[in-house]
Write an enzyme that holds these catalytic residues in place. Structure first.
Site, mmCIF file in Angstrom:
data_model
loop_
_atom_site.group_PDB
_atom_site.id
_atom_site.type_symbol
_atom_site.label_atom_id
_atom_site.label_comp_id
_atom_site.label_asym_id
_atom_site.label_seq_id
_atom_site.Cartn_x
_atom_site.Cartn_y
_atom_site.Cartn_z
ATOM 1 N N ASP A 175 0.823 -1.228 0.000
ATOM 2 C CA ASP A 175 0.000 0.000 0.000
ATOM 3 C C ASP A 175 0.849 1.268 0.000
ATOM 4 O OD1 ASP A 175 -2.308 -1.679 0.351
ATOM 5 O OD2 ASP A 175 -1.813 -1.787 2.473
ATOM 6 N N HIS A 182 -3.187 -2.388 -7.199
ATOM 7 C CA HIS A 182 -2.525 -1.119 -7.461
ATOM 8 C C HIS A 182 -3.539 -0.167 -8.081
ATOM 9 C CE1 HIS A 182 1.758 -3.017 -7.710
ATOM 10 N NE2 HIS A 182 1.341 -2.839 -6.480
#
Length: 424
Positions: free
Chosen positions: A12, A40
């Site tokens: 992240d 993503h």
């Protein structure tokens, strides 16, 4: 040249944007590990995309995108994601390694059943079937893409798989058993769906290397989720390190020249595991969560609220060292603009002593953060194009972290869009 883009922390970190940026100049982008268990998010002139299996080069017209042999290939999610990308008017060039292994429906079921069995001791899995998949791969009962085209071998393998799995389903989980014919029919559906993309990617990549093509390796998650060097056992099931990119993509190690390690201006994590700099006050954490990222700090795959915390110099220094960083990119700097003061974890306290190294998990559980407080810049820094034009407080923050982690921060991101990047 071969370049890898990987995460320094718990995942992240904003790698999608950075990969998208570098992919626009690459000839080939390769996903080399993981599966659809993490995503993503990228934002560019084509729109906003939450990618889970697709390499982030799918938005670049002249880029070839490869699903490498190290990926857990969920064929249904692959096709669904491709359809969504095509709706945006894109027609990506996609290749899938014939040596890639297939994530089967029973992998997802076994993942769900095991989390259910563990109860409060669960790993916080995304229930995407990743751990059972990799367990099968290394137990040598996984199914490679090429085996879909050999029906005799496939039937024999499915017979063995059903024998083994049904014992577990019956006596461990008390769940419905697998049926060989149903699984064979599923595999035939998978074969038809994936056939147009299957390729000997090893040969393709070797040719590309001889021709001097620019190749980008795209990593999933980050160092601290690596099964060897992360917060074991609360880790993922495939290596998240740049070095594994050579294995998971099929590239000689000597070809990897640039390792771009991405870290965020604060910390975040999905799932369980040690997180020393976590903000434990829920109101404070929620405020950072809502200011974070493009749509807040919520998982791109699960939608779960991410755990958030202050930047951790100890964990990040360890993370970039494990990755072998040649350069570091810091993302989400703009997300801290609302704060009057910003904390940075500069060391850990372990058994009454201050330490500056990242210990193994059994010691990490006892660590407490040691913070240094910085004055915030408390103004909107989006739209700024030059590093020298950032507020002094912003530059002080970046440069302190750069010195603390011992690696050059070459770029900082001050917005979610591809162009919101500042070369330092």
């Amino acid at each position: 040249m071969v370049r890898a883009i990987v995460g320094a922390n718990w995942g992240d970190e904003g790698k999608g944007k950075i990969t998208d940026m570098f992919a626009s100049k690459a000839d080939i982008v390769i996903r080399f590990q993981g599966g659809a268990n993490a995503g993503h998010t990228i934002i560019n002139e084509h729109g906003r995309f939450a990618l889970h299996l697709m390499p982030s080069g799918v938005c670049s017209e002249n880029t070839v995108n490869i699903i490498g042999n190290g990926v857990a290939l969920d064929i249904n999610k692959f096709i669904k994601e491709l359809e969504e990308i095509k709706k945006a008017g894109l027609d990506p060039k996609l290749l899938v390694s014939e040596r890639c292994q297939i994530l089967m429906p029973y992998h997802i079921l076994l993942d769900e059943y095991e989390e259910e069995r563990l109860g409060k001791a669960a790993f916080g899995s995304t229930k995407s079937g990743i751990a059972p998949f990799f367990s099968d791969k290394f137990s040598k009962i996984g199914i490679q893409v090429n085996e879909l085209f050999d029906e005799e071998t496939l039937r024999a393998k499915l017979k063995n798989i059903c024998t083994l799995k049904n014992l577990t389903l019956k006596y461990v989980y008390n769940k419905p058993l697998l049926d060989e014919e149903e699984l064979f029919a599923t595999c035939m559906e998978y074969r038809d769906k994936i056939a147009p993309f299957v390729c000997d990617t090893h040969a393709y990549i070797r040719k590309a290397l001889r021709e001097g093509k620019e190749i980008l390796l795209e990593g999933q998650l980050g160092t601290l989720k690596d099964p060897d060097f992360g917060i074991y056992p609360m880790v993922t099931s495939s290596s998240t390190l740049a070095g594994y990119g050579c294995v998971g993509a099929g590239i000689p190690a000597s070809e990897l020249k640039d390792i771009v390690v991405v870290t965020k201006a604060y910390s975040s994590a999905v799932g369980a595991g040690e997180f020393v700099s976590e903000i434990l006050d829920e109101a404070e954490a929620q405020e950072l969560r809502l200011h974070g990222g493009d749509k807040g700090e919520f998982g791109a795959t699960t939608g779960r609220p991410r755990r958030v915390g202050w930047f951790d110099c100890v964990a990040t220094r360890y993370g970039v060292e494990c990755q072998g960083a040649t350069q570091v990119v810091m993302t989400a700097l703009d997300c801290l603009s609302y704060l009057e003061e910003i904390k940075v974890c500069v060391a850990y306290e372990l058994d009454g002593k201050e330490i500056d190294y990242f210990p193994t998990t059994h010691l990490l559980k006892k660590c407490r953060p040691v913070y240094k407080t910085f004055k915030g810049w408390h103004c909107d820094i989006r739209g700024i194009k030059e590093y020298s034009l950032l507020p002094k407080e912003t530059r002080d923050y970046v440069e302190f972290i750069e010195k603390a982690i011992g690696h050059p921060i070459t770029m900082v991101s001050n917005g979610p869009e591809r162009e919101a990047i500042i070369c330092k």
